[in-house]
Design an enzyme around this catalytic site. Structure first.
Site, PDB file in Angstrom:
ATOM      1  N   THR A  96       0.762  -1.222   0.145  1.00  0.00           N
ATOM      2  CA  THR A  96      -0.031   0.012  -0.097  1.00  0.00           C
ATOM      3  C   THR A  96       0.794   1.202  -0.009  1.00  0.00           C
ATOM      4  O   THR A  96       0.655   2.260  -0.815  1.00  0.00           O
ATOM      5  CB  THR A  96      -1.026   0.129   1.249  1.00  0.00           C
ATOM      6  OG1 THR A  96      -1.607  -1.318   1.245  1.00  0.00           O
ATOM      7  CG2 THR A  96      -1.872   1.312   1.281  1.00  0.00           C
ATOM      8  N   GLY A  97       1.780   1.223   0.825  1.00  0.00           N
ATOM      9  CA  GLY A  97       2.603   2.424   0.927  1.00  0.00           C
ATOM     10  C   GLY A  97       3.428   2.691  -0.306  1.00  0.00           C
ATOM     11  O   GLY A  97       3.490   3.502  -0.940  1.00  0.00           O
ATOM     12  N   TRP A 132       2.353   1.691  -3.521  1.00  0.00           N
ATOM     13  CA  TRP A 132       1.435   2.066  -4.335  1.00  0.00           C
ATOM     14  C   TRP A 132       1.341   3.646  -4.409  1.00  0.00           C
ATOM     15  O   TRP A 132       1.221   4.046  -5.459  1.00  0.00           O
ATOM     16  CB  TRP A 132       0.050   1.656  -4.126  1.00  0.00           C
ATOM     17  CG  TRP A 132      -1.127   1.828  -5.140  1.00  0.00           C
ATOM     18  CD1 TRP A 132      -1.217   1.279  -6.112  1.00  0.00           C
ATOM     19  CD2 TRP A 132      -1.717   3.240  -5.002  1.00  0.00           C
ATOM     20  NE1 TRP A 132      -2.341   1.828  -6.876  1.00  0.00           N
ATOM     21  CE2 TRP A 132      -2.427   2.939  -6.110  1.00  0.00           C
ATOM     22  CE3 TRP A 132      -2.092   4.287  -4.121  1.00  0.00           C
ATOM     23  CZ2 TRP A 132      -3.497   3.809  -6.416  1.00  0.00           C
ATOM     24  CZ3 TRP A 132      -2.960   5.018  -4.589  1.00  0.00           C
ATOM     25  CH2 TRP A 132      -3.650   5.192  -5.552  1.00  0.00           C
ATOM     26  N   HIS A 133       1.826   4.224  -3.206  1.00  0.00           N
ATOM     27  CA  HIS A 133       1.504   5.778  -3.136  1.00  0.00           C
ATOM     28  C   HIS A 133       2.829   6.703  -3.868  1.00  0.00           C
ATOM     29  O   HIS A 133       2.570   7.483  -4.424  1.00  0.00           O
ATOM     30  CB  HIS A 133       1.362   6.294  -1.784  1.00  0.00           C
ATOM     31  CG  HIS A 133       0.045   5.874  -1.217  1.00  0.00           C
ATOM     32  ND1 HIS A 133      -0.335   4.672  -0.680  1.00  0.00           N
ATOM     33  CD2 HIS A 133      -1.123   6.823  -1.308  1.00  0.00           C
ATOM     34  CE1 HIS A 133      -1.748   4.861  -0.336  1.00  0.00           C
ATOM     35  NE2 HIS A 133      -2.098   6.267  -0.670  1.00  0.00           N
ATOM     36  N   GLY A 134       3.832   5.803  -4.140  1.00  0.00           N
ATOM     37  CA  GLY A 134       5.002   6.341  -4.684  1.00  0.00           C
ATOM     38  C   GLY A 134       6.063   5.629  -4.638  1.00  0.00           C
ATOM     39  O   GLY A 134       6.525   4.656  -3.682  1.00  0.00           O
TER      40      GLY A 134
END
Lengths: 395, 464
Positions: free
Chosen positions: B317-318, B320-322
């Site tokens: 998830t982390g 995915w943000h960048g």
């Protein structure tokens, strides 16, 4: 009424609301769209005093880079119908939200506009001052250096609460320190202006970044003294317009509709003189055309010129070379009584060669005259003084 | 193109709506919407639009092949594996390749060249949408889409194309074939859109400027008040930016006859980290839950496995943000708190509501700082100053001025991140509808004026 009936009525009312909202917003969008495509594009914005962008040509390479969309956004924002209404709306909303600053301009107490002073680049300042020192050493002329504080320090009690700004006091001290141990006579007009302020005089325009003619005339004796003159100054103010709305109002968008008076300073004993600038020779320092333009402040000297020369009929008096910004424009008349000739260089617009100017004219004195805000950002003076241009080869 | 631009509001939206409603049939409307969406995407990404088209064609064809394999499980599995790899490879190549090169270079001291590709807009969103379709068809949760136009529309639909919500195929499949738009639903969409636009333009952009100002300030001059002001501003900025964008997407969906899933439910009201993630970016968390967490076994496994699952899911998830280390750490940071909450603080939240709420708020705010600083030294200094270390005093003139200038915006942001303001609006709408109409139109006009003002650029030839 039963519970269900109440619920039904509520639901019906809500539906009505949404139908209306959809209708009104839909119409607004439609009207704006139609106006945007039907109204002809405007070339100029009177309010912003600039050329608005026109339809960007869809060049393939701009499109491929993705920069066409940015060009297009600039174009449609510039040409949106009711643009002035929208910009006013934004500034108004900001004021409601408690913001008292727009584009580096504070909306001070009682509505006067004050330009912020930004932190200066110390290296740039040193470069400029070193160029000044070297220049005066080279030509060995009697030199005075005058710094005028702006409203941000003299009128600081009018700033919004907690408003941050760089210190002009420190700026002046740094400058003085650098000029110490030279022949240059440094003068800071803060003290003179502060004592004038106590007499209740209006020192700065409320909508413009300049000082008033009255304030300039009030400082004349201090400046003359720095140039070695002891003459008392006699003259009076002559109002030429009462509908001046200045640069800070335009820059910030804080449009209060306030109109101000511009005065000229007229000496008691009038002398005849001839002013030469790039447009030709004039028998007056003032431009009627400038007064009627959308920037009435250009009444003084017709705006900013690279080099102007004023010759008076006081033959036998000395000659002076001035490096200045626009704070000098309304001040010039106060000096003329003491000189036969004054040459005024605005380094930002000057494209001549300073060395040949110095060689052709044997000036008696040199004056540097700046307000602290402009001087702290200036990069042109050192370039002009050191002469970055290649000297022209002899034919 | 973005919604918060004059190009979109003044030209794209009216033209799209006129064409859309001028065509009577659903098939025709789908075609209009697809064309508009491709234009919308190409406006900002004139080259990478080809990449998206390839992704659409590939997924469409291969999913049909997988579907034709019928009951042949082995074949289906091979198709699935290929499709998943293919989709992830695209995402990985454009988003994570340089990150990996950087890690390898640092670890091995090598000097591999970076690709330096710019990131295609929205690739993380549309890849995840395509994957949800692929997996759902594999699981037979949804029928395979035979119509290329409908499938392409699902991937490209402009309202949610570049910033979500991440719509799962089965949430929208029915309406791709059949939908009715009532005038009231259109108006509801408008209402939602105006709320979203105002959140983005009036709150997020304004508070974003505050954080930019604060973080640009030399570290040695930042006071305690200033760093907290910056942290609060960023916390609100990121929420209103993102949720505003989701609101606009959902609103546009309504106007066009679609229903997109809700993406935010007042996340800052949460009194535990678990609850926060049930309220924040819901479509992303539910995607990870359905396609990663549950397939890994979720919480129905041993304690150690469960903790491992949480760490994997939150690391992903982390990321995915960048593609940067701080996002990975941000993911692990949340995994850490979730594990603590699950295994050490069970029942604590019910007993200490207010304290839990404050604690959650602090965790989230510090989390955002981790999220916003890609430079660890800068982060360390900033977070240290938030704890009171090495600040330039407590209040400070600069901070007081910033606070004074933005206090009203901050208060509105505070109220608008709860449900109070909306409740108030609903009461006004119920009791005195014309006032609510005026409020809506005013919000629209003010938002547009903020957008126009970005180009306010007086030329002051007499400036000097």
């Amino acid at each position: 009424m039963s519970k269900d009936a109440v619920k039904n009525r509520k639901r019906k009312k809500l539906r009505q609301f949404h139908i209306w909202l959809g209708l009104i917003a839909g119409l607004l969008f439609l009207i704006m769209f139609l106006l945007a495509i039907l109204l002809p594009d405007k070339e100029l914005s009177v309010q912003e005093k600039r050329v608005l962008s026109s339809f960007p040509r869809p060049y393939l390479n701009r499109i491929a880079e993705g920069s066409y969309s940015t060009d297009f956004e600039t174009y449609v924002s510039d040409q949106i119908p009711f643009r002035n209404f929208f910009t006013k709306m934004k500034v108004f909303t900001d004021r409601l939200a408690g913001r008292q600053e727009s584009q580096g301009v504070y909306r001070g107490k009682d509505g006067c506009l004050i330009e912020k002073m930004e932190d200066w680049d110390q290296e740039q300042l040193n470069t400029t001052l070193d160029a000044v020192i070297r220049f005066t050493k080279t030509y060995e002329k009697e030199t005075a250096f005058v710094l005028v504080p702006t409203a941000v320090s003299v009128m600081q009690e009018k700033l919004p609460l907690f408003a941050p700004t760089a210190s002009q006091e420190n700026f002046s001290r740094e400058t003085k320190e650098r000029l110490k141990n030279t022949e240059i006579r440094f003068t800071d007009l803060t003290e003179t202006l502060t004592s004038l302020k106590e007499t209740g005089m209006q020192l700065y325009y409320r909508t413009d970044h300049h000082w008033t003619t009255e304030a300039a005339a009030g400082c004349a004796e201090t400046v003359l003294k720095a140039l070695g003159h002891t003459a008392k100054l006699k003259g009076k103010l002559l109002p030429v317009t009462d509908s001046f709305c200045g640069s800070l109002a335009a820059k910030s968008g804080y449009a209060s509709g306030e109109k101000e008076v511009i005065d000229l300073w007229v000496p008691e004993e009038e002398t005849l003189y001839l002013m030469t600038d790039s447009k030709g020779k004039h028998a007056t320092l003032y431009s009627e055309e400038g007064l009627k333009s959308n920037d009435p402040y250009t009444v003084f000297l017709g705006g900013n010129e690279g080099l102007i020369r004023i010759e008076t009929e006081q033959f036998g008096k000395s000659s002076l070379l001035v490096f200045k910004d626009s704070y000098f424009n309304c001040f010039l008349p106060c000096l003329l009584g003491e000189y036969e000739r004054v040459d005024v260089v605005d380094p930002r617009y000057y494209d001549g060669d300073i060395t040949s100017l110095m060689l052709q004219n044997d000036y008696d004195q040199i004056l540097f005259f700046y307000n602290m805000n402009t001087f702290s950002e200036d990069t042109s003076l050192s370039l002009v003084l050191t002469g970055t241009e290649e000297p022209e080869e002899a034919p | 193109m973005v919604f918060s631009s004059i190009t979109f509001l003044l030209y794209f939206l009216p033209v799209t709506l006129i064409l859309y409603f001028a065509v009577p049939s659903v098939k025709g409307r789908n075609l209009v919407l697809l064309a508009a969406s491709l234009f919308f995407y190409a406006w900002g990404e004139p080259v990478y639009v080809i990449l998206m088209v390839i992704s659409i064609l590939g997924n469409y064809l291969m999913v049909r092949l997988m579907d034709e394999a019928g009951e042949d499980l082995k074949h289906r599995k091979i198709h699935l594996a290929f499709l998943v790899l293919w989709n992830l490879a695209g995402l990985f190549f454009f988003k994570y390749a340089d990150f990996l090169v950087d890690i390898i270079n640092r670890a091995a001291g090598s000097e591999l060249k970076k690709l330096e590709l710019s990131l295609p807009i929205g690739i993380s969103f549309y890849t995840f949408q395509a994957l949800s379709y692929v997996i759902d068809v594999y699981r037979k949760k949804t029928a395979c889409q035979k119509n290329l136009i409908s499938f392409a529309l699902y991937i490209t639909m402009f309202p949610q194309l570049i910033a979500g919500p991440i719509v799962k195929y089965n949430e929208i499949a029915e309406r791709l074939q059949k939908r009715r738009i009532t005038r009231a639903a259109f108006g509801q969409g408008v209402e939602r859109f105006i709320f979203g636009l105002s959140k983005k333009v009036l709150l997020a952009n304004t508070l974003g400027q505050v954080f930019t100002l604060v973080s640009q300030q030399p570290a040695s001059e930042r006071t305690f008040l200033l760093v907290w002001l910056g942290a609060f501003s960023y916390t609100f900025q990121i929420y209103f930016d993102f949720s505003g964008y989701s609101d606009m997407a959902i609103g546009l969906g309504y106007m066009l006859g679609f229903r997109f899933p809700e993406n935010f439910r007042h996340p800052y009201l949460a009194s535990s980290v678990t609850e926060f993630w049930r309220r924040w970016h819901i479509s992303l968390s539910s995607w990870f839950r359905d396609y990663v967490y549950i397939p890994l076994g979720g919480n129905r496994v041993s304690k150690a496995r469960h903790i491992g699952n949480l760490i994997i899911v939150w690391g992903l998830t982390g990321l995915w943000h960048g593609a940067s280390l701080n996002f990975l750490l941000w993911g692990f940071y949340y995994a850490f708190w979730l594990i603590i909450e699950k295994y050490l603080l069970e029942g604590f939240e019910e007993r200490h509501r207010i304290f839990s709420h404050l604690l959650t708020a602090l965790i989230v705010i510090f989390g955002w700082m981790l999220f916003s600083f890609t430079d660890f030294t800068a982060l360390k200094i900033y977070a240290g100053q938030m704890l009171g270390f090495k600040t330039a005093g407590f209040l400070g003139k600069e901070a007081m001025y910033l606070l004074k200038s933005n206090i009203i915006t901050l208060i509105i942001a505070c109220l608008a991140s709860g449900s109070l303001l909306y409740g108030l609006y609903r009461r006004v709408r119920e009791k005195w509808a014309p006032a609510a109409l005026v409020i809506q139109i005013l919000m629209l006009v003010i938002s547009v004026s903020f957008l126009v003002y970005q180009s306010y650029n007086p030329f002051l030839y007499f400036r000097f």
